[in-house]
Design a protein around this motif. Structure first.
Motif, PDB file in Angstrom:
ATOM      1  N   CYS A  38     -71.442 -40.736 -89.797  1.00  0.00           N
ATOM      2  CA  CYS A  38     -71.635 -39.910 -90.995  1.00  0.00           C
ATOM      3  C   CYS A  38     -71.310 -40.653 -92.283  1.00  0.00           C
ATOM      4  O   CYS A  38     -71.521 -40.117 -93.374  1.00  0.00           O
ATOM      5  CB  CYS A  38     -70.750 -38.676 -90.918  1.00  0.00           C
ATOM      6  SG  CYS A  38     -71.357 -37.385 -89.818  1.00  0.00           S
ATOM      7  N   TRP A  41     -66.199 -40.483 -95.514  1.00  0.00           N
ATOM      8  CA  TRP A  41     -65.828 -39.333 -96.309  1.00  0.00           C
ATOM      9  C   TRP A  41     -64.353 -39.445 -96.690  1.00  0.00           C
ATOM     10  O   TRP A  41     -63.524 -39.833 -95.872  1.00  0.00           O
ATOM     11  CB  TRP A  41     -66.060 -38.049 -95.535  1.00  0.00           C
ATOM     12  CG  TRP A  41     -67.500 -37.714 -95.281  1.00  0.00           C
ATOM     13  CD1 TRP A  41     -68.408 -38.440 -94.569  1.00  0.00           C
ATOM     14  CD2 TRP A  41     -68.193 -36.543 -95.729  1.00  0.00           C
ATOM     15  NE1 TRP A  41     -69.627 -37.802 -94.550  1.00  0.00           N
ATOM     16  CE2 TRP A  41     -69.520 -36.631 -95.243  1.00  0.00           C
ATOM     17  CE3 TRP A  41     -67.820 -35.419 -96.478  1.00  0.00           C
ATOM     18  CZ2 TRP A  41     -70.473 -35.650 -95.513  1.00  0.00           C
ATOM     19  CZ3 TRP A  41     -68.759 -34.440 -96.735  1.00  0.00           C
ATOM     20  CH2 TRP A  41     -70.075 -34.561 -96.255  1.00  0.00           C
ATOM     21  N   TYR A 233     -72.408 -27.993 -90.823  1.00  0.00           N
ATOM     22  CA  TYR A 233     -71.083 -28.610 -90.771  1.00  0.00           C
ATOM     23  C   TYR A 233     -70.179 -27.652 -90.001  1.00  0.00           C
ATOM     24  O   TYR A 233     -70.043 -26.484 -90.378  1.00  0.00           O
ATOM     25  CB  TYR A 233     -70.555 -28.876 -92.173  1.00  0.00           C
ATOM     26  CG  TYR A 233     -71.361 -29.934 -92.899  1.00  0.00           C
ATOM     27  CD1 TYR A 233     -71.002 -31.272 -92.842  1.00  0.00           C
ATOM     28  CD2 TYR A 233     -72.506 -29.589 -93.612  1.00  0.00           C
ATOM     29  CE1 TYR A 233     -71.759 -32.251 -93.485  1.00  0.00           C
ATOM     30  CE2 TYR A 233     -73.270 -30.554 -94.256  1.00  0.00           C
ATOM     31  CZ  TYR A 233     -72.889 -31.884 -94.191  1.00  0.00           C
ATOM     32  OH  TYR A 233     -73.651 -32.841 -94.827  1.00  0.00           O
ATOM     33  N   TYR A 243     -67.740 -31.787 -87.797  1.00  0.00           N
ATOM     34  CA  TYR A 243     -68.998 -32.399 -87.370  1.00  0.00           C
ATOM     35  C   TYR A 243     -70.119 -32.048 -88.340  1.00  0.00           C
ATOM     36  O   TYR A 243     -70.148 -30.953 -88.902  1.00  0.00           O
ATOM     37  CB  TYR A 243     -69.407 -31.882 -85.990  1.00  0.00           C
ATOM     38  CG  TYR A 243     -68.671 -32.505 -84.829  1.00  0.00           C
ATOM     39  CD1 TYR A 243     -69.207 -33.586 -84.132  1.00  0.00           C
ATOM     40  CD2 TYR A 243     -67.442 -32.000 -84.418  1.00  0.00           C
ATOM     41  CE1 TYR A 243     -68.543 -34.152 -83.053  1.00  0.00           C
ATOM     42  CE2 TYR A 243     -66.765 -32.553 -83.345  1.00  0.00           C
ATOM     43  CZ  TYR A 243     -67.315 -33.624 -82.666  1.00  0.00           C
ATOM     44  OH  TYR A 243     -66.655 -34.172 -81.605  1.00  0.00           O
ATOM     45  N   ARG A 244     -71.056 -32.987 -88.502  1.00  0.00           N
ATOM     46  CA  ARG A 244     -72.346 -32.687 -89.125  1.00  0.00           C
ATOM     47  C   ARG A 244     -73.378 -32.643 -88.018  1.00  0.00           C
ATOM     48  O   ARG A 244     -73.464 -33.577 -87.206  1.00  0.00           O
ATOM     49  CB  ARG A 244     -72.736 -33.735 -90.167  1.00  0.00           C
ATOM     50  CG  ARG A 244     -74.042 -33.382 -90.906  1.00  0.00           C
ATOM     51  CD  ARG A 244     -74.304 -34.316 -92.057  1.00  0.00           C
ATOM     52  NE  ARG A 244     -74.636 -35.656 -91.614  1.00  0.00           N
ATOM     53  CZ  ARG A 244     -74.488 -36.754 -92.363  1.00  0.00           C
ATOM     54  NH1 ARG A 244     -73.970 -36.660 -93.579  1.00  0.00           N
ATOM     55  NH2 ARG A 244     -74.803 -37.940 -91.892  1.00  0.00           N
ATOM     56  N   CYS A 253     -72.710 -36.061 -85.818  1.00  0.00           N
ATOM     57  CA  CYS A 253     -71.750 -37.139 -86.066  1.00  0.00           C
ATOM     58  C   CYS A 253     -70.489 -36.523 -86.637  1.00  0.00           C
ATOM     59  O   CYS A 253     -70.477 -35.363 -87.068  1.00  0.00           O
ATOM     60  CB  CYS A 253     -72.326 -38.196 -87.012  1.00  0.00           C
ATOM     61  SG  CYS A 253     -72.782 -37.577 -88.652  1.00  0.00           S
ATOM     62  N   VAL A 255     -67.728 -36.149 -89.394  1.00  0.00           N
ATOM     63  CA  VAL A 255     -67.458 -36.351 -90.815  1.00  0.00           C
ATOM     64  C   VAL A 255     -66.009 -36.770 -91.031  1.00  0.00           C
ATOM     65  O   VAL A 255     -65.710 -37.674 -91.812  1.00  0.00           O
ATOM     66  CB  VAL A 255     -67.769 -35.052 -91.595  1.00  0.00           C
ATOM     67  CG1 VAL A 255     -67.187 -35.102 -93.005  1.00  0.00           C
ATOM     68  CG2 VAL A 255     -69.271 -34.821 -91.647  1.00  0.00           C
ATOM     69  N   LEU A 292     -63.119 -32.628 -98.528  1.00  0.00           N
ATOM     70  CA  LEU A 292     -63.785 -33.765 -97.908  1.00  0.00           C
ATOM     71  C   LEU A 292     -64.911 -34.193 -98.831  1.00  0.00           C
ATOM     72  O   LEU A 292     -65.922 -33.493 -98.981  1.00  0.00           O
ATOM     73  CB  LEU A 292     -64.339 -33.397 -96.525  1.00  0.00           C
ATOM     74  CG  LEU A 292     -63.368 -33.445 -95.325  1.00  0.00           C
ATOM     75  CD1 LEU A 292     -62.152 -32.579 -95.547  1.00  0.00           C
ATOM     76  CD2 LEU A 292     -64.083 -33.039 -94.050  1.00  0.00           C
ATOM     77  N   PRO A 294     -67.992 -36.432 -99.916  1.00  0.00           N
ATOM     78  CA  PRO A 294     -69.005 -37.213 -99.203  1.00  0.00           C
ATOM     79  C   PRO A 294     -69.238 -38.577 -99.833  1.00  0.00           C
ATOM     80  O   PRO A 294     -68.975 -38.775-101.033  1.00  0.00           O
ATOM     81  CB  PRO A 294     -70.258 -36.342 -99.316  1.00  0.00           C
ATOM     82  CG  PRO A 294     -70.074 -35.611-100.600  1.00  0.00           C
ATOM     83  CD  PRO A 294     -68.594 -35.322-100.699  1.00  0.00           C
ATOM     84  N   VAL A 298     -75.279 -38.739 -99.797  1.00  0.00           N
ATOM     85  CA  VAL A 298     -75.273 -37.517 -98.994  1.00  0.00           C
ATOM     86  C   VAL A 298     -75.617 -36.331 -99.893  1.00  0.00           C
ATOM     87  O   VAL A 298     -74.949 -36.089-100.905  1.00  0.00           O
ATOM     88  CB  VAL A 298     -73.900 -37.285 -98.326  1.00  0.00           C
ATOM     89  CG1 VAL A 298     -73.859 -35.916 -97.648  1.00  0.00           C
ATOM     90  CG2 VAL A 298     -73.610 -38.382 -97.321  1.00  0.00           C
TER      91      VAL A 298
END
Length: 304
Positions: A38, A41, A233, A243-244, A253, A255, A292, A294, A298
């Motif tokens: 990802c 982050w 998410y 997770y994304r 994936c 995050v 979080l 990015p 993103v």
């Protein structure tokens, strides 16, 4: 509280039964697929030392409403915390529409409405649930996975015009979080026990389908949100990760990981303002609200 003890037991037994449950619920031939990383982050702490946090809702001014074990908090854009309501029976899902904050209390199965401009609290109505989502037509959806006591109830719908409740509106076996799709034609939910993510069409709610399974033996998916570009998410409570997930391909994936785990892991995730941009905000049972941020490139904006 009795509700918290029930939920504690449920989360702790996820690890013990996850393998068998996933095997039983996953279609034959299905596989887990992990997308490329990802990216990096950045994880920041916005507020901490609060009650065990269950859910959050952006206030559209850079701040948030948070539900704790017995309180509803407001955290402003500068990170200042105040208690909005106290002595509530285990607040759960939150949804804000203008100045009207709707929320559930899980211990007594009630739906409340708070006018945030006057602090006037409505009389409660019966609407037992945990997750909460306001649909574009004004109706509300809720989930009841069964960890708060009693059997799973799938997704139920509150009809705002009449005040009637349609129980088990969608017969998803277990359901936790709720997120609206960008085209407003479906909602997504997740399964605490199997790590599955499920799509529920709004016009045919019983024609739900599993679109992805998070690639972890015991993620304990607790909540999810969706971005305008169609990415999900999901907060993996037991694993302590976010997770994304791409619902069209089923790939995913991580995050962020290590956001406390086990009982203290992440409980809810939302997209909120971060200056001129957007970030993910995550509540945890450790009493912390995290941001979080990015990496560049993103696209992160909430579904409108």
């Amino acid at each position: 509280m009795g509700v918290s003890r029930n939920r504690t037991r449920a989360l702790l037994i996820v690890a013990a039964i996850a393998a068998g449950t996933v095997a039983a619920a996953t279609p034959a031939g299905a596989t887990w697929t992990v997308a490329p990383m990802c990216g990096e982050w950045r994880v920041e702490t916005v507020a901490q030392g609060l009650e065990q946090l269950e859910n959050l809702e952006p206030d559209d001014n850079g701040g948030f409403y948070l539900s704790g074990e017995s309180k509803i908090y407001h955290v402003d854009a500068a990170g200042q915390v105040r208690t909005v309501l106290d002595d509530m029976a285990a607040p759960g899902g939150l949804q804000l529409d203008g100045s009207r904050l709707s929320f559930l209390t899980r211990q007594d199965g009630k739906l409340w409405h708070l006018d945030t401009s006057t602090d006037q609290l409505s009389a409660p109505v019966d609407f037992a649930g945990n997750g909460l989502l306001r649909l574009p037509d004004g109706d509300l959806l809720t989930t009841w996975v069964g960890t708060e006591g009693g059997p799973p109830k799938g997704v139920s719908r509150y009809l705002h015009d009449s005040g009637a409740v349609v129980p088990n509106w969608s017969t998803v076996p277990r359901s936790e979080g709720l997120a609206l799709s960008p085209d407003h034609r479906a909602v997504y939910t997740d399964d605490l026990f199997t790590g599955q993510i499920i799509r529920v069409p709004l016009d045919t709610p019983d024609a739900w389908t599993v679109v992805a399974t998070v690639p972890s033996l015991i993620p304990g998916l607790d909540d999810l949100t969706m971005s305008q570009d169609g990415m999900l998410y999901a907060a993996a409570h037991v694993e302590g990760s976010i997770y994304r997930v791409h619902p069209e391909t089923g790939t995913s994936c991580v995050v962020a990981s290590g956001l406390s785990n086990g009982w203290n892991g992440p409980s809810s995730v939302r997209i909120g303002q971060d200056g001129d941009g957007w970030a993910l905000y995550v509540t945890g049972f450790d009493g912390t609200l995290r941001r979080l941020v990015p990496p560049s490139g993103v696209e992160l904006a909430p579904v409108r």
